[in-house]
Motif scaffolding. Structure first.
Motif, PDB file in Angstrom:
ATOM      1  N   HIS A 264      42.237  25.979  60.788  1.00  0.00           N
ATOM      2  CA  HIS A 264      43.121  26.176  62.025  1.00  0.00           C
ATOM      3  C   HIS A 264      44.109  27.182  61.450  1.00  0.00           C
ATOM      4  O   HIS A 264      45.265  27.025  62.010  1.00  0.00           O
ATOM      5  CB  HIS A 264      43.614  25.091  62.652  1.00  0.00           C
ATOM      6  N   GLY A 265      44.118  28.054  60.621  1.00  0.00           N
ATOM      7  CA  GLY A 265      45.263  29.008  60.163  1.00  0.00           C
ATOM      8  C   GLY A 265      46.187  28.340  59.388  1.00  0.00           C
ATOM      9  O   GLY A 265      47.216  29.138  59.078  1.00  0.00           O
ATOM     10  N   THR A 266      46.172  27.468  58.609  1.00  0.00           N
ATOM     11  CA  THR A 266      47.254  26.968  57.761  1.00  0.00           C
ATOM     12  C   THR A 266      46.845  27.088  56.294  1.00  0.00           C
ATOM     13  O   THR A 266      47.777  26.846  55.534  1.00  0.00           O
ATOM     14  CB  THR A 266      47.261  25.402  57.941  1.00  0.00           C
ATOM     15  N   CYS A 267      45.716  27.628  55.956  1.00  0.00           N
ATOM     16  CA  CYS A 267      45.653  27.704  54.533  1.00  0.00           C
ATOM     17  C   CYS A 267      46.196  29.271  54.267  1.00  0.00           C
ATOM     18  O   CYS A 267      46.655  29.759  54.805  1.00  0.00           O
ATOM     19  CB  CYS A 267      43.972  28.343  54.339  1.00  0.00           C
TER      20      CYS A 267
ATOM     21  N   GLU B 161      46.926  35.110  56.215  1.00  0.00           N
ATOM     22  CA  GLU B 161      47.565  36.513  56.329  1.00  0.00           C
ATOM     23  C   GLU B 161      46.580  37.461  55.628  1.00  0.00           C
ATOM     24  O   GLU B 161      46.693  38.625  56.219  1.00  0.00           O
ATOM     25  CB  GLU B 161      49.007  36.440  55.471  1.00  0.00           C
ATOM     26  N   ASP B 162      46.194  37.300  54.530  1.00  0.00           N
ATOM     27  CA  ASP B 162      45.283  38.129  53.635  1.00  0.00           C
ATOM     28  C   ASP B 162      44.010  38.501  54.745  1.00  0.00           C
ATOM     29  O   ASP B 162      43.583  39.693  54.905  1.00  0.00           O
ATOM     30  CB  ASP B 162      44.688  37.819  52.547  1.00  0.00           C
ATOM     31  N   LEU B 163      43.415  37.533  55.201  1.00  0.00           N
ATOM     32  CA  LEU B 163      42.314  37.890  56.224  1.00  0.00           C
ATOM     33  C   LEU B 163      42.800  38.774  57.461  1.00  0.00           C
ATOM     34  O   LEU B 163      41.934  39.551  57.997  1.00  0.00           O
ATOM     35  CB  LEU B 163      41.803  36.551  56.773  1.00  0.00           C
ATOM     36  N   LYS B 164      43.844  38.214  57.878  1.00  0.00           N
ATOM     37  CA  LYS B 164      44.244  39.315  58.992  1.00  0.00           C
ATOM     38  C   LYS B 164      44.844  40.408  58.634  1.00  0.00           C
ATOM     39  O   LYS B 164      44.174  41.537  59.453  1.00  0.00           O
ATOM     40  CB  LYS B 164      45.893  38.510  59.749  1.00  0.00           C
ATOM     41  N   GLN B 165      45.113  40.820  57.373  1.00  0.00           N
ATOM     42  CA  GLN B 165      45.517  42.110  56.906  1.00  0.00           C
ATOM     43  C   GLN B 165      44.124  42.841  56.659  1.00  0.00           C
ATOM     44  O   GLN B 165      44.157  43.991  56.971  1.00  0.00           O
ATOM     45  CB  GLN B 165      46.397  42.054  55.800  1.00  0.00           C
ATOM     46  N   ALA B 166      43.238  42.235  56.258  1.00  0.00           N
ATOM     47  CA  ALA B 166      41.904  42.832  55.741  1.00  0.00           C
ATOM     48  C   ALA B 166      41.221  43.317  57.162  1.00  0.00           C
ATOM     49  O   ALA B 166      40.661  44.409  57.380  1.00  0.00           O
ATOM     50  CB  ALA B 166      41.103  41.742  55.048  1.00  0.00           C
TER      51      ALA B 166
END
Length: 67
Positions: free
Chosen positions: A39-42, A46-51
């Motif tokens: 649920h977004g805690t890993c 942030e890297d996935l959002k930026q990509a």
């Protein structure tokens, strides 16, 4: 056992030792690649959002070039 086999075996032993050393120092990563599970805690969130943002920007730029 000829020289080539010995070199390959020695290289494999060194790689296994370095891998074990790395795991002892850094521990095992608990990420299984299933992003819905944490649920977004890993640490990769942030890297996935930026990509994703970069991919969307690239798609928009490609559409502008073709129009």
């Amino acid at each position: 056992m000829n020289l080539g086999t010995f070199i390959v075996a020695a290289l494999l032993v060194v790689l296994v030792i370095l891998d074990i050393r790395y795991l002892l120092r850094n521990g095992l990563d608990q990420c299984k690649g299933d992003c819905g599970e944490c649920h977004g805690t890993c640490k990769w969130t942030e890297d996935l959002k930026q990509a994703k943002a970069e991919i969307q920007a690239e798609k928009r730029n490609n559409l502008r070039k073709t129009v």
